[in-house]
Design a protein around this motif. Sequence first.
Motif, PDB file in Angstrom:
ATOM      1  N   ARG A  68      65.377  -1.754 -17.892  1.00 14.76           N
ATOM      2  CA  ARG A  68      66.731  -1.244 -17.650  1.00 14.76           C
ATOM      3  C   ARG A  68      67.139  -0.300 -18.791  1.00 14.76           C
ATOM      4  N   CYS A  99      74.743  -1.973 -10.687  1.00 17.41           N
ATOM      5  CA  CYS A  99      74.003  -0.784 -10.257  1.00 17.41           C
ATOM      6  C   CYS A  99      74.051   0.313 -11.327  1.00 17.41           C
ATOM      7  N   ARG A 139      70.206 -15.168  -5.502  1.00 17.06           N
ATOM      8  CA  ARG A 139      69.558 -15.451  -6.774  1.00 17.06           C
ATOM      9  C   ARG A 139      68.942 -16.841  -6.691  1.00 17.06           C
ATOM     10  N   ARG A 197      61.536 -12.035  -4.899  1.00 16.32           N
ATOM     11  CA  ARG A 197      61.643 -10.588  -4.610  1.00 16.32           C
ATOM     12  C   ARG A 197      60.347  -9.837  -4.895  1.00 16.32           C
TER      13      ARG A 197
HETATM   14  C1  HEM Z   1      76.265   3.618  -2.369  1.00 12.82           C
HETATM   15  C2  HEM Z   1      75.169   3.556  -3.043  1.00 12.82           C
HETATM   16  C3  HEM Z   1      74.692   2.359  -3.829  1.00 12.82           C
HETATM   17  C4  HEM Z   1      75.063   1.053  -3.738  1.00 12.82           C
HETATM   18  C5  HEM Z   1      76.110   0.430  -2.833  1.00 12.82           C
HETATM   19  C6  HEM Z   1      74.271   0.323  -4.703  1.00 12.82           C
HETATM   20  C7  HEM Z   1      74.363  -1.038  -4.918  1.00 12.82           C
HETATM   21  C8  HEM Z   1      73.590  -1.736  -5.814  1.00 12.82           C
HETATM   22  C9  HEM Z   1      73.624  -3.162  -5.987  1.00 12.82           C
HETATM   23  C10 HEM Z   1      74.511  -4.120  -5.208  1.00 12.82           C
HETATM   24  C11 HEM Z   1      72.733  -3.484  -6.944  1.00 12.82           C
HETATM   25  C12 HEM Z   1      72.421  -4.879  -7.486  1.00 12.82           C
HETATM   26  C13 HEM Z   1      71.216  -5.463  -6.791  1.00 12.82           C
HETATM   27  C14 HEM Z   1      70.818  -6.798  -7.367  1.00 12.82           C
HETATM   28  O1  HEM Z   1      71.154  -7.109  -8.496  1.00 12.82           O
HETATM   29  O2  HEM Z   1      70.147  -7.576  -6.666  1.00 12.82           O
HETATM   30  C15 HEM Z   1      72.118  -2.249  -7.396  1.00 12.82           C
HETATM   31  C16 HEM Z   1      71.162  -2.167  -8.381  1.00 12.82           C
HETATM   32  C17 HEM Z   1      70.541  -1.000  -8.729  1.00 12.82           C
HETATM   33  N1  HEM Z   1      70.837   0.268  -8.281  1.00 12.82           N
HETATM   34 FE1  HEM Z   1      72.223   0.741  -6.915  1.00 12.82          FE
HETATM   35  N2  HEM Z   1      73.438   1.189  -5.344  1.00 12.82           N
HETATM   36  C18 HEM Z   1      73.671   2.449  -4.848  1.00 12.82           C
HETATM   37  C19 HEM Z   1      73.057   3.614  -5.225  1.00 12.82           C
HETATM   38  C20 HEM Z   1      72.131   3.718  -6.220  1.00 12.82           C
HETATM   39  C21 HEM Z   1      71.517   4.948  -6.639  1.00 12.82           C
HETATM   40  C22 HEM Z   1      71.832   6.316  -6.060  1.00 12.82           C
HETATM   41  C23 HEM Z   1      70.612   4.631  -7.608  1.00 12.82           C
HETATM   42  C24 HEM Z   1      69.695   5.521  -8.362  1.00 12.82           C
HETATM   43  C25 HEM Z   1      69.364   6.747  -8.017  1.00 12.82           C
HETATM   44  C26 HEM Z   1      70.671   3.194  -7.800  1.00 12.82           C
HETATM   45  C27 HEM Z   1      69.907   2.495  -8.699  1.00 12.82           C
HETATM   46  C28 HEM Z   1      69.972   1.144  -8.881  1.00 12.82           C
HETATM   47  C29 HEM Z   1      69.067   0.413  -9.760  1.00 12.82           C
HETATM   48  C30 HEM Z   1      67.951   1.007 -10.600  1.00 12.82           C
HETATM   49  C31 HEM Z   1      69.437  -0.940  -9.670  1.00 12.82           C
HETATM   50  C32 HEM Z   1      68.780  -2.120 -10.370  1.00 12.82           C
HETATM   51  C33 HEM Z   1      69.593  -2.490 -11.587  1.00 12.82           C
HETATM   52  C34 HEM Z   1      69.047  -3.726 -12.282  1.00 12.82           C
HETATM   53  O3  HEM Z   1      68.498  -4.619 -11.637  1.00 12.82           O
HETATM   54  O4  HEM Z   1      69.239  -3.781 -13.489  1.00 12.82           O
HETATM   55  N3  HEM Z   1      71.611   2.686  -6.943  1.00 12.82           N
HETATM   56  N4  HEM Z   1      72.662  -1.202  -6.689  1.00 12.82           N
END
Ligand code: HEM
Length: 506
Positions: A141, A453, A374, A117
């Motif tokens: 995080r 997320c 992964r 990635r």
């Molecule tokens: C419908 C909206 C959203 C969906 C469906 C979604 C879905 C996801 C998913 C599936 C992951 C995991 C990705 C992975 O591990 O490879 C993720 C991680 C993350 N999301 Fe969201 N997300 C959404 C909105 C948001 C918003 C609005 C924010 C911040 C403003 C956000 C911030 C993050 C961050 C920072 C991660 C990384 C977490 C980590 O790796 O520890 N997401 N999201």
Amino acid sequence: MTFSTLLLPSCALSILYLLTSIISRKISVSRFKSIHGCLDPPALPQRERIIGLDLLKAGAAAVKAKNSLECAVRRIESTANTFSNTIVGLNIITTVDPANIQSILAQKFSDYDLGGRIYAWGPLVGKGVFTSDGPEWAHRRAIIRPNFTKQQVASLDMFERHFGHLLALLPRDGSTVDLQKFFFSMTLDSATEFLFGQSVGAQGAGHDSEADHFQRAFDFAQHQMPDRNRLGIMNLFVPNAKFKAACKIVHAWADRYVEQWLSDRRTHKAQQSTGENSKYVCLEQIADQVHDPKQLRDEMLNVLLAGRDTTAGLLSNAFHVLSRHPDVWRRLRTEVETLRGRLPTYEDLKGLKYLKCVLNEVLRLYPPVPTNARCAKVDTMLPTGGGPLRTSPVFVPKGSIVVYSIYALHRRHDIFGRTAEDFIPERWSSDSFDGPLRPGWGYIPFSGGPRICVGQQYALTEASYTIVRMCQNFVELQSRDHGPWREGLGLTLCSGEGTKVGLVPV
Ligand code: HEM
């Protein structure tokens, strides 16, 4: 002693070393498999198992036809819920088994990392929470997460302001409009304001304005991501001048806000302590712990990348499907009428049960992150999918890629019933005949485990707020696109043909 007399024994030694390594690897693999009872999963039929040229060609054709996700569903149905294949020498295991997904994301979390990635996304967003692994990721995080508590997310004034801009741009004469474009601009405006303290101002921005340049560069860079994901480390050797130029524009924009904030830091802090400026800005909080401007920019861009398109995709698909289900729109409006026309509060949004069912169902059928993967850091295993009964553990050799399709998982008939392909928000209701659905690891739009997320509540609040305000302003939503839904795949999923609707104002 001549060169050739030296060469001969060293070649023999190298071959011997290679043979011993291969044999000892075979012994350790077979010991691992027998201790854990691992059996091979079915193999996906492919012409040769080195390059996988036929699969690569079929994949490219499906992407072009905007139906790669549906092709994945059919492939899984005709092969198995867990199967293996080889692409460019890489061992790939694909699974839509909830137990296996739970194992990858939670139980055996530390056996996996994000693979390539960083090579794909790094040039755009650098190293941040979304692109790092291990202790570095855990540290990042821990810095990001406190910005997404209820208190920060529940401030709805910002969403109202950006929704107001959207509303002003929407036609009220019933003419056809592509809502998707507007949602992408609105979520970019709100996310940049929440993260950087200043909205990029994409809504209504003139052609050739700075906001327009930023949005186009950010969108272009993101649309390169599926290809870059496929290339992984090979990205280092494939020049892409347009991508580089787009990254430069995005960086210049973010750098400006970071530098501006760092230089005005004292004023901001003073205003906050006197209560003059109560607006919540993520950058302010993160800058308390991250002092290097480039690192600060990367952390912010990581969250922008994670948060903007996902929420826009959710809204685009929601309105796409709502415009084809007038009965659901009517029921939503009836629920929203309980607010008697006033602006919703955070608690109001939480209380709108049918709206919650609608969002759950849109996220089920159109998960904004439809496929993920992964890479195994060590020899490990999946709990199920191997052998003739497909229930034995599956050996996952170090370096293998495990792909899981959330899109296909969410369409499994054995989890969601025979109507799994249909849009039925009522299936999530506690009044439903079978009681509310509890699919556990069979439903993971926001992922699960330690990397779940962080922006889930932010996204659900923004999406709920927008839908409620649309209900309050439009009595009818008419579909102006009569073709089948097709995927729009960038880094995330939106509607491939946009969200073309006609709006009838109240
Ligand atoms: C419908 C909206 C959203 C969906 C469906 C979604 C879905 C996801 C998913 C599936 C992951 C995991 C990705 C992975 O591990 O490879 C993720 C991680 C993350 N999301 Fe969201 N997300 C959404 C909105 C948001 C918003 C609005 C924010 C911040 C403003 C956000 C911030 C993050 C961050 C920072 C991660 C990384 C977490 C980590 O790796 O520890 N997401 N999201």
